[in-house]
Structures are given as C-alpha cells and as structure tokens.
Design a protein around this motif. Structure first.
Motif, PDB file in Angstrom:
ATOM      1  N   SER A  96       0.863  -1.179   0.000  1.00 22.69           N
ATOM      2  CA  SER A  96       0.000   0.000   0.000  1.00 22.69           C
ATOM      3  C   SER A  96       0.903   1.233   0.000  1.00 22.69           C
ATOM      4  CB  SER A  96      -0.892  -0.052   1.242  1.00 22.69           C
ATOM      5  OG  SER A  96      -1.741   1.064   1.295  1.00 22.69           O
ATOM      6  N   GLN A  97       0.329   2.381   0.192  1.00 17.52           N
ATOM      7  CA  GLN A  97       1.142   3.591   0.354  1.00 17.52           C
ATOM      8  C   GLN A  97       0.720   4.250   1.659  1.00 17.52           C
ATOM      9  OE1 GLN A  97       0.290   5.670  -3.451  1.00 17.52           O
ATOM     10  NE2 GLN A  97       2.478   5.361  -3.843  1.00 17.52           N
ATOM     11  N   TYR A  98       1.672   4.645   2.457  1.00 17.42           N
ATOM     12  CA  TYR A  98       1.318   5.178   3.766  1.00 17.42           C
ATOM     13  C   TYR A  98       1.638   6.667   3.863  1.00 17.42           C
ATOM     14  CZ  TYR A  98       0.931   5.313   8.873  1.00 17.42           C
ATOM     15  OH  TYR A  98       0.586   5.617  10.154  1.00 17.42           O
ATOM     16  N   GLU A  99       2.919   6.992   4.045  1.00 17.26           N
ATOM     17  CA  GLU A  99       3.232   8.407   4.260  1.00 17.26           C
ATOM     18  C   GLU A  99       3.295   9.209   2.972  1.00 17.26           C
ATOM     19  OE1 GLU A  99       6.580   8.372   6.862  1.00 17.26           O
ATOM     20  OE2 GLU A  99       5.262   8.280   8.618  1.00 17.26           O
ATOM     21  N   THR A 100       3.527   8.538   1.859  1.00 15.63           N
ATOM     22  CA  THR A 100       3.646   9.264   0.595  1.00 15.63           C
ATOM     23  C   THR A 100       2.641   8.747  -0.433  1.00 15.63           C
ATOM     24  OG1 THR A 100       5.316   7.720  -0.165  1.00 15.63           O
ATOM     25  CG2 THR A 100       6.121   9.729   0.904  1.00 15.63           C
ATOM     26  N   PRO A 101       1.403   9.171  -0.351  1.00 12.15           N
ATOM     27  CA  PRO A 101       0.414   8.743  -1.337  1.00 12.15           C
ATOM     28  C   PRO A 101       0.702   9.357  -2.705  1.00 12.15           C
ATOM     29  CG  PRO A 101      -0.489  10.490   0.015  1.00 12.15           C
ATOM     30  CD  PRO A 101       0.866  10.149   0.598  1.00 12.15           C
ATOM     31  N   VAL A 102       0.193   8.745  -3.766  1.00  8.90           N
ATOM     32  CA  VAL A 102       0.457   9.256  -5.108  1.00  8.90           C
ATOM     33  C   VAL A 102      -0.234  10.610  -5.346  1.00  8.90           C
ATOM     34  CG1 VAL A 102      -1.401   7.922  -6.208  1.00  8.90           C
ATOM     35  CG2 VAL A 102       0.572   8.606  -7.548  1.00  8.90           C
ATOM     36  N   CYS A 103      -1.376  10.850  -4.679  1.00 12.96           N
ATOM     37  CA  CYS A 103      -2.074  12.144  -4.817  1.00 12.96           C
ATOM     38  C   CYS A 103      -2.418  12.699  -3.442  1.00 12.96           C
ATOM     39  CB  CYS A 103      -3.385  11.991  -5.586  1.00 12.96           C
ATOM     40  SG  CYS A 103      -3.280  11.057  -7.110  1.00 12.96           S
ATOM     41  N   ARG A 104      -2.308  14.017  -3.321  1.00  7.35           N
ATOM     42  CA  ARG A 104      -2.670  14.681  -2.055  1.00  7.35           C
ATOM     43  C   ARG A 104      -3.643  15.814  -2.326  1.00  7.35           C
ATOM     44  NH1 ARG A 104       1.558  13.831   1.889  1.00  7.35           N
ATOM     45  NH2 ARG A 104       3.421  13.119   0.803  1.00  7.35           N
ATOM     46  N   GLY A 105      -4.456  16.114  -1.295  1.00  8.86           N
ATOM     47  CA  GLY A 105      -5.354  17.268  -1.379  1.00  8.86           C
ATOM     48  C   GLY A 105      -6.417  17.071  -2.442  1.00  8.86           C
ATOM     49  N   GLY A 106      -6.905  18.170  -2.995  1.00 11.03           N
ATOM     50  CA  GLY A 106      -7.953  18.101  -4.016  1.00 11.03           C
ATOM     51  C   GLY A 106      -9.345  18.155  -3.390  1.00 11.03           C
ATOM     52  N   TYR A 107     -10.348  18.034  -4.233  1.00  6.29           N
ATOM     53  CA  TYR A 107     -11.723  18.092  -3.736  1.00  6.29           C
ATOM     54  C   TYR A 107     -12.694  17.528  -4.771  1.00  6.29           C
ATOM     55  CZ  TYR A 107     -12.056  22.126  -6.848  1.00  6.29           C
ATOM     56  OH  TYR A 107     -12.036  22.933  -7.956  1.00  6.29           O
ATOM     57  N   ILE A 108     -13.873  17.188  -4.280  1.00  6.40           N
ATOM     58  CA  ILE A 108     -14.993  16.791  -5.133  1.00  6.40           C
ATOM     59  C   ILE A 108     -16.097  17.793  -4.856  1.00  6.40           C
ATOM     60  CG2 ILE A 108     -16.746  15.004  -5.570  1.00  6.40           C
ATOM     61  CD1 ILE A 108     -14.017  14.025  -6.380  1.00  6.40           C
ATOM     62  N   GLU A 109     -16.651  18.385  -5.912  1.00  7.48           N
ATOM     63  CA  GLU A 109     -17.719  19.367  -5.689  1.00  7.48           C
ATOM     64  C   GLU A 109     -19.083  18.692  -5.773  1.00  7.48           C
ATOM     65  OE1 GLU A 109     -17.174  23.534  -6.968  1.00  7.48           O
ATOM     66  OE2 GLU A 109     -19.027  23.211  -8.086  1.00  7.48           O
ATOM     67  N   ILE A 110     -19.927  18.959  -4.790  1.00  2.00           N
ATOM     68  CA  ILE A 110     -21.289  18.405  -4.789  1.00  2.00           C
ATOM     69  C   ILE A 110     -22.292  19.550  -4.669  1.00  2.00           C
ATOM     70  CG2 ILE A 110     -20.578  16.237  -3.711  1.00  2.00           C
ATOM     71  CD1 ILE A 110     -21.912  17.409  -1.085  1.00  2.00           C
ATOM     72  N   GLN A 111     -23.556  19.222  -4.869  1.00  2.00           N
ATOM     73  CA  GLN A 111     -24.621  20.178  -4.577  1.00  2.00           C
ATOM     74  C   GLN A 111     -25.089  19.850  -3.167  1.00  2.00           C
ATOM     75  OE1 GLN A 111     -27.543  21.014  -7.582  1.00  2.00           O
ATOM     76  NE2 GLN A 111     -25.677  21.970  -8.322  1.00  2.00           N
ATOM     77  N   SER A 112     -25.029  20.807  -2.257  1.00  2.00           N
ATOM     78  CA  SER A 112     -25.507  20.509  -0.908  1.00  2.00           C
ATOM     79  C   SER A 112     -27.022  20.683  -0.889  1.00  2.00           C
ATOM     80  CB  SER A 112     -24.823  21.406   0.110  1.00  2.00           C
ATOM     81  OG  SER A 112     -25.237  22.718  -0.075  1.00  2.00           O
ATOM     82  N   GLY A 113     -27.624  20.461   0.269  1.00  2.00           N
ATOM     83  CA  GLY A 113     -29.080  20.431   0.390  1.00  2.00           C
ATOM     84  C   GLY A 113     -29.800  21.616  -0.243  1.00  2.00           C
ATOM     85  N   ASP A 114     -29.284  22.827  -0.059  1.00  2.00           N
ATOM     86  CA  ASP A 114     -29.968  24.007  -0.595  1.00  2.00           C
ATOM     87  C   ASP A 114     -29.619  24.260  -2.059  1.00  2.00           C
ATOM     88  OD1 ASP A 114     -27.365  24.719  -0.299  1.00  2.00           O
ATOM     89  OD2 ASP A 114     -27.691  26.290   1.193  1.00  2.00           O
ATOM     90  N   GLY A 115     -28.921  23.301  -2.697  1.00  2.00           N
ATOM     91  CA  GLY A 115     -28.609  23.441  -4.122  1.00  2.00           C
ATOM     92  C   GLY A 115     -27.322  24.195  -4.385  1.00  2.00           C
ATOM     93  N   ALA A 116     -26.739  24.771  -3.338  1.00  2.00           N
ATOM     94  CA  ALA A 116     -25.490  25.515  -3.528  1.00  2.00           C
ATOM     95  C   ALA A 116     -24.333  24.536  -3.678  1.00  2.00           C
ATOM     96  CB  ALA A 116     -25.250  26.422  -2.325  1.00  2.00           C
ATOM     97  N   PRO A 117     -23.330  24.881  -4.504  1.00  2.00           N
ATOM     98  CA  PRO A 117     -22.188  23.985  -4.632  1.00  2.00           C
ATOM     99  C   PRO A 117     -21.365  23.955  -3.346  1.00  2.00           C
ATOM    100  CG  PRO A 117     -21.857  25.984  -5.933  1.00  2.00           C
ATOM    101  CD  PRO A 117     -23.224  26.081  -5.338  1.00  2.00           C
ATOM    102  N   LYS A 118     -20.806  22.776  -3.049  1.00  2.00           N
ATOM    103  CA  LYS A 118     -19.984  22.643  -1.851  1.00  2.00           C
ATOM    104  C   LYS A 118     -18.802  21.752  -2.174  1.00  2.00           C
ATOM    105  CE  LYS A 118     -19.987  20.760   2.794  1.00  2.00           C
ATOM    106  NZ  LYS A 118     -20.738  20.321   3.969  1.00  2.00           N
ATOM    107  N   LYS A 119     -17.621  22.150  -1.734  1.00  2.00           N
ATOM    108  CA  LYS A 119     -16.432  21.349  -1.992  1.00  2.00           C
ATOM    109  C   LYS A 119     -16.166  20.418  -0.824  1.00  2.00           C
ATOM    110  CE  LYS A 119     -14.146  24.366  -5.210  1.00  2.00           C
ATOM    111  NZ  LYS A 119     -13.616  25.693  -5.360  1.00  2.00           N
ATOM    112  N   ILE A 120     -16.060  19.120  -1.114  1.00  2.00           N
ATOM    113  CA  ILE A 120     -15.634  18.156  -0.104  1.00  2.00           C
ATOM    114  C   ILE A 120     -14.155  17.900  -0.365  1.00  2.00           C
ATOM    115  CG2 ILE A 120     -16.002  15.850   0.871  1.00  2.00           C
ATOM    116  CD1 ILE A 120     -18.505  17.696   1.030  1.00  2.00           C
ATOM    117  N   ARG A 121     -13.330  18.338   0.561  1.00  2.00           N
ATOM    118  CA  ARG A 121     -11.881  18.226   0.341  1.00  2.00           C
ATOM    119  C   ARG A 121     -11.403  16.785   0.500  1.00  2.00           C
ATOM    120  NH1 ARG A 121      -9.672  21.404   4.896  1.00  2.00           N
ATOM    121  NH2 ARG A 121     -11.573  20.507   5.787  1.00  2.00           N
TER     122      ARG A 121
END
Ligand code: ADP
Ligand code: ZN
Ligand code: MG
Length: 478
Positions: A96-121
């Motif tokens: 596996s990879q522990y201390e050094t993953p191939v990708c770090r950070g970033g986000y997935i954007e979703i629509q939250s309950g009120d329809g506004a965009p929200k970033k899940i980091r």
C-alpha cells in the motif's frame, strides 16, 4: 435537547478497483467472475521469493483520478508494507502507500441540500493491492485469490460531509467521475466500489471534532445513507444520556438495519508499516502528468456546465443527461443532425432512460444506436412523422434493429402533409356535417377541435395536425 442542537461530521474512505486488464504487480487477469483461483500466479499468491513489478496503467489511472479530483500529484512516492494476518493475504502484508500517497489534497464538488455547490476536500488518494476472498463453508474455509493483487485506489475525504444526503451526493459524484475517466467501473455489487464511513457528532458551533466510529461493510448507496442516519441518532442519544462515544469500528447489519461494534480484537490492528524493499520509488515526472492530463475525457461537471450554457438545458436536465457517460454520449450522438438539441434531450430523458430502466440493460445493449435515434428524431422535426409515430417506430427498431427510415416506411408511419389530400378530406367532412358547420359559424368555437379530430380519423391518424389546422381555418373562414 433535540437533534437540531447537534451536527453530524462525516469522512468517507472509498476503495475502488482500477480498470486495468492485469493485476497490480503481476500479469494475471483482473476479470471478475472467473472460477476460483483461475487468475493466479506465484506473485499474487504470495509465494516466497517472488518479486512485484508495478503495472504502469494502474499508475496512469490513479493519476487520472487525482487530476479529476484537483489533487496534487506527488513526483515521488513510495510503497509500504501494511502488515496483517489473515488467510486471504498470504504474504502477511498488503502493499500500500502510507506516508507518501500518489495524490494529495484536491476536492470533489457536490450540490448541498440548498442546491449551492460545496467542496468536499480530499486528504489523499493512494494505490494499493486488493486481498483475496475468504469463503466460509460448513466444514471448511476456502480462499479465492482471483481478487488478490487487483489494483485499488483508496480515496480519503476530509471530514467535510454533514449529512447522509451529502454523503450520497459525494459518492454519486465520485463514482460518476471515476466512471467517466474510465478509472473504475464503479460496480458496488461486484465489490469494485466499496466505502467505509467515519461518523461523529458535535454540538453546533463547536469546532473540535467529536470521537468517531467507523462503519464498514457498506455495499450500496442506500446502506450508506441508512447507516449514517442510524449512527448519528445513536451517537446523539448516547451523549444525551450522559455517556461517551467509544472510538470503535462498527459493522452495518442490513437485515436489522443497525450498526453494531466489531469485537475489539477484530479491529485492533498494529499495521507496522515499513517501506516495501522490493519496489523502487514511484517517480511521476511533470511530463507524464501533462500527458495524462491531455488524454483526460471531459468530466461530468464540465459536461453539465456545457449543456446548460450551450444547449440551454436546465440544471436538472443537464444532471439527468450527464449522470452516466453512456447517457450523455447517446444524447450528443442523437442530436448531431437536429435543429433543436431539446428534441433529443426530451427523447433521452423520457423514452431512452425509461426503456433502459425497464430492461435493466445498458443503453448500448437495449436500444438502437444514437445515430438511428437521431435519424428518427430528424423526421419528427421535419414533420414527416408525429411524436407518437416515433415512439411506435422506436419500439419496433429495438426488436428488429432496422434503420429508422426503413422502419417508418415499413410500418407506414409517415405523416401525410399532402395539402391536396388533406383539403379533400376537409371538404368531405364539412359537406357531411352541415348542422355542425352551421353551429360553428354561429359561434360554437369548440367544434373546431371536433373537425380536426374527424379529419385526422378520416386520414387514418397519419395527417400532419398542423396542416389540418391551417386548411380547416381557411375553409371555415371562407
Ligand atoms: P484513522 O486513523 O482512524 O484511520 P484518519 O485520520 O486516517 O483516521 O481518518 C480516516 C477518515 O475518517 C477520513 O475520511 C477522515 O476524514 C475521517 N475522520 C477523521 N476524524 C473524524 C471525526 N472526528 N469525525 C468524522 N470523521 C472523521
Ligand atoms: Zn498473478
Ligand atoms: Mg486511516
């Protein structure tokens, strides 16, 4: 105190198989559903003395996933051994990879309950190998190593999710992205998209995180939502009764619809990570990242934005059409020769998705090609056939696989726009209905619809209603 005084805090760990033909460290096939231990070799069965060789494609797909999720790609990462002892892992460690993953950070954007965009980091995405599968029978336990060493990525979110609905939105968006970029097929039922859920609660306004529990064994979106709701309520009730939350691992019981703690020795792991000595560091130079970026297909969020901006579709319509790449591709394929994209949009959202749903098949299996659907819709736009006739033709095309033009001709569905024929049918009708004609002229406007219906009937339902309308209006005025 009511539940409203509390806030749920949720972080998700998603494991998903990468769509490579061969395994992560050997040349065995990753094909699902083969006879037990058909896809195996000494490497993936963990025989002593074997050496792993990293699958380049797996790295490319992991980087694709990272780019799609706006992560930073590590130019240098290493693999680690994660020790645990279980029959499905004969090496006694997972690479596996522990201390050094191939990708770090970033986000997935979703629509939250009120329809506004929200970033899940995201915290990270790392590469690892899957384990085999234990199968317990009455008098024996068997191990199938077909899945052993199949490449996985683990995508770990920050605890940014605040409800079961947001967790579901995140998972749908993530799965959609992974499917679009062909990193993963996202098949939960085959175990190629699995999710562990971390849940805690805290009083609103408090910034420290509460003690979390981790729920494993969730293999459907519905279970994820139910398990979160159950667990949030359980934790609030526990705190309200004056007790503390124990940091433990729970299993979701889909039959009783509740979570229950695993025995502590089942999760008290000491993984003793250390660097994998048999693999060199994984180097990903910027040029390779750029090459992968250039080959990336359009992401669902970009397609949605394009449909809204360029085709004038609503955000809801764009969402339905882009939920699966196959649907979006079909829509675009069908609308190539059309005057109005909306003709194809409506057709896909009603007919195509309904039929795909009813048959439970992929669009490509269940339906005529997008090109033929487009040819049929072009006839609707040109008023050569009615929308109803198009539905009849489409149903016939599904069975016969014949072209739209051929089917419309064979079934005699072409709409008659021939003004001479329609005018003569109108004349005949008005001659046969002198009383109704008189009533109409005396002011009973409603009879207009009756006349249109009768002419249509006389023409076997195939006349162009617009042309009937125009001709009748002229004749009644005259
Ligand atoms: P662990 O060491 O138990 O594996 P990590 O810090 O690695 O915990 O986090 C694992 C997952 O749990 C991540 O998705 C993270 O966002 C989430 N998480 C961490 N702390 C909390 C918390 N207090 N409440 C809810 N989720 C949490
Ligand atoms: Zn193998
Ligand atoms: Mg962890």
């Amino acid at each position: 105190m009511s539940n409203e005084a509390y806030e749920a805090v949720i972080g998700l760990e998603v494991h998903t198989h990468l769509m490579t033909k061969s395994k992560l460290f050997c040349g065995c096939s990753t094909e699902f559903g083969r006879a037990p231990n058909e896809n195996v070799c000494p490497v993936c069965m963990g025989m002593p003395g074997v050496l792993p060789v990293l699958n380049r494609r797996a790295v490319e797909l992991a980087v694709r996933a990272g780019l799609a999720a706006h992560c930073e790609i590590s130019p240098r990462s290493i693999f680690d051994r994660k020790s645990y002892f279980y029959p499905d892992l004969p090496k006694n460690y997972q690479i596996s990879q522990y201390e050094t993953p191939v990708c770090r950070g970033g986000y997935i954007e979703i629509q939250s309950g009120d329809g506004a965009p929200k970033k899940i980091r995201l915290v990270r995405i790392h590469i690892e190998e899957d384990a085999g599968k234990n199968i317990h029978e009455a008098d024996a336990s068997l191990v199938d190593f077909n899945r052993s060493c199949v490449p996985l990525i683990e995508i770990v979110s920050e605890p940014d999710i605040r409800s079961a609905a947001e967790a579901s939105a995140y998972l749908h968006e993530l799965r959609g992205i992974l499917r679009y970029i062909e990193a993963s097929d996202g098949r939960m039922e085959e175990g190629s998209f699995r999710c562990d859920v971390n849940v805690s609660v805290r009083k609103r306004g408090v910034s420290e995180l509460g003690v979390k529990t981790e729920i494993k064994n969730l293999n459907s979106f519905r279970f994820v939502e139910k398990a979160i709701e159950y667990e949030v309520n359980r934790q609030i009730a526990t705190l309200e009764s004056g007790s503390r939350i124990a940091q433990e691992t729970h299993l979701w019981d889909p039959v009783r619809e509740e979570t229950r703690p695993m025995r502590s020795k089942e999760f008290a792991n000491d993984y003793r990570y250390f660097p994998e000595p048999d693999l060199p560091p994984l180097l990903i130079p910027p040029a390779m990242v750029e090459e992968i970026r250039r080959a990336m297909p359009e992401l669902p969020s970009d397609r949605r934005a394009r449909y809204i901006r360029d085709f004038g579709l609503s955000s809801y319509e764009a969402g339905v059409l882009t939920a699966e790449r196959e649907t979006a591709d079909y829509f675009e394929g069908a609308s190539v020769g059309l005057k109005n994209r909306r003709t194809a949009a409506n057709w896909v959202m009603t007919e195509v998705l309904r039929i795909a749903n009813e048959t439970g098949q992929q669009i490509s299996e269940a339906l005529p090609s997008a090109r033929e659907a487009g040819a049929l819709l072009a006839m609707v736009e040109a008023q050569q056939i009615s929308l109803n006739a198009a539905k009849t033709a489409f149903a016939a095309m599904i069975k016969s696989r014949k072209s739209a033009v051929e089917t419309v001709a064979e079934l005699g569905l072409a709409q008659v726009s021939d003004t001479v024929a329609i005018a003569s049918a109108c004349d005949k009708l008005l001659a046969a209905e002198p009383e109704k004609l008189a009533e109409y002229r005396a002011g009973r406007d409603k009879l207009f619809g009756f006349f249109v219906g009768q002419v249509m009937k006389a023409m076997g339902g195939k006349a162009n209603p617009k042309v009937i309308n125009e001709i009748l209006k002229q004749k009644l005025a005259g």
